[in-house]
Design a protein around this motif. Structure first.
Motif, PDB file in Angstrom:
ATOM      1  N   GLY A   1       0.617  -1.287  -0.022  1.00 13.22           N
ATOM      2  CA  GLY A   1      -0.102   0.003  -0.083  1.00 13.22           C
ATOM      3  C   GLY A   1       0.776   1.432  -0.053  1.00 13.22           C
ATOM      4  N   ASP A   2       2.050   1.161   0.201  1.00 13.06           N
ATOM      5  CA  ASP A   2       3.234   2.300   0.433  1.00 13.06           C
ATOM      6  C   ASP A   2       3.194   2.957  -1.157  1.00 13.06           C
ATOM      7  OD1 ASP A   2       3.265   2.453   3.178  1.00 13.06           O
ATOM      8  OD2 ASP A   2       5.435   1.658   3.120  1.00 13.06           O
ATOM      9  N   THR A   3       3.262   4.112  -1.441  1.00 12.31           N
ATOM     10  CA  THR A   3       3.793   4.634  -2.486  1.00 12.31           C
ATOM     11  C   THR A   3       5.446   5.126  -2.364  1.00 12.31           C
ATOM     12  OG1 THR A   3       1.684   5.556  -3.454  1.00 12.31           O
ATOM     13  CG2 THR A   3       3.706   6.278  -4.095  1.00 12.31           C
ATOM     14  N   VAL A   4       6.275   4.615  -3.125  1.00 11.78           N
ATOM     15  CA  VAL A   4       7.736   4.505  -3.159  1.00 11.78           C
ATOM     16  C   VAL A   4       8.264   5.502  -4.238  1.00 11.78           C
ATOM     17  CG1 VAL A   4       9.930   3.547  -3.145  1.00 11.78           C
ATOM     18  CG2 VAL A   4       7.852   2.413  -1.792  1.00 11.78           C
TER      19      VAL A   4
ATOM     20  N   TYR B   1      11.334   8.663  -1.083  1.00 11.95           N
ATOM     21  CA  TYR B   1      10.069   9.397  -0.382  1.00 11.95           C
ATOM     22  C   TYR B   1       9.127   7.852  -0.113  1.00 11.95           C
ATOM     23  CZ  TYR B   1      11.627  13.899  -1.166  1.00 11.95           C
ATOM     24  OH  TYR B   1      12.153  15.182  -1.255  1.00 11.95           O
ATOM     25  N   ILE B   2       8.406   7.905   1.021  1.00 12.69           N
ATOM     26  CA  ILE B   2       7.407   6.990   1.141  1.00 12.69           C
ATOM     27  C   ILE B   2       6.338   7.778   1.317  1.00 12.69           C
ATOM     28  CG2 ILE B   2       6.682   4.946   2.730  1.00 12.69           C
ATOM     29  CD1 ILE B   2       9.161   4.315   1.053  1.00 12.69           C
ATOM     30  N   ASN B   3       5.168   7.512   0.721  1.00 13.52           N
ATOM     31  CA  ASN B   3       3.953   8.201   0.636  1.00 13.52           C
ATOM     32  C   ASN B   3       4.098   9.612   0.616  1.00 13.52           C
ATOM     33  OD1 ASN B   3       2.404   5.750   0.800  1.00 13.52           O
ATOM     34  ND2 ASN B   3       2.838   5.567   3.080  1.00 13.52           N
ATOM     35  N   GLY B   4       4.855  10.141  -0.098  1.00 14.49           N
ATOM     36  CA  GLY B   4       5.133  11.734  -0.154  1.00 14.49           C
ATOM     37  C   GLY B   4       6.017  12.276   0.800  1.00 14.49           C
TER      38      GLY B   4
END
Length: 177
Positions: free
Chosen positions: A93-96, A104-107
């Motif tokens: 579910g994280d955005t890398v 960046y992880i989740n911005g």
């Protein structure tokens, strides 16, 4: 052969068989020794370091960002190695992403005190799918990892690197960073 000698031999044989069975069970299900063949995890792990891998804790607790994991490479990696070792950067579910040498992880910028050097190349935002993690080596510019072959299925994880035990001057417990 006397009965005492035969009895001693049978006792020794039984002890050896039990030791071998216990060793195989422990190695298969509980803990396993590994050695570091490459520079992809510098400065945390050096070539030739020996470490102990915990194979049971993920049965009771979830994988955490920063864990150092040993895993079988996914088919997408197209490599023959039996196992690799990298650090978990992104969870399901994280955005890398990587922008201007920062992960960046989740911005939010990821604090990474364990790095040898910051990554040179950017990475477009990528969302880690369910039952996968995003892994990277601490030596970002000398590591073949999720940036190149995609997310790692959690089923491929053999275990978590717990501590270095050899060479003796490198003894340490491995932490999340």
């Amino acid at each position: 052969m006397t009965s005492v000698t035969r009895k001693n031999l049978l006792e020794w044989a039984g002890t050896i068989v039990v030791a071998i069975v216990l060793s195989l069970v422990i190695r298969s299900y509980v803990a396993e020794a590994r050695w570091i063949p490459s520079e992809s995890m510098l400065p945390t792990l050096k070539v030739g370091d020996h470490l102990m891998t915990d194979k049971i804790s993920y049965q009771f607790k979830s994988i955490q960002r920063g864990d150092i994991v040993v895993f079988t490479p996914p088919a997408e990696a197209h490599i023959e190695e039996e196992a690799l070792i990298k650090r978990v950067i992104g969870l399901p579910g994280d955005t890398v992403s990587i922008q201007e040498r920062t992960v960046y992880i989740n911005g939010k910028p990821l604090k990474e005190p364990y790095l040898l050097e910051k990554p040179r190349e950017d990475l477009k935002p990528f969302t880690v799918p369910e039952d996968h993690v995003f892994v990277m080596g601490d030596n970002r510019n000398n590591s073949y990892d999720s940036r190149f072959w995609g997310p790692l299925p959690t089923d491929n994880i053999i275990g978590r690197a717990m501590f270095l035990y050899y060479p003796f001057n490198h003894l340490k417990v491995l932490t999340r960073g």
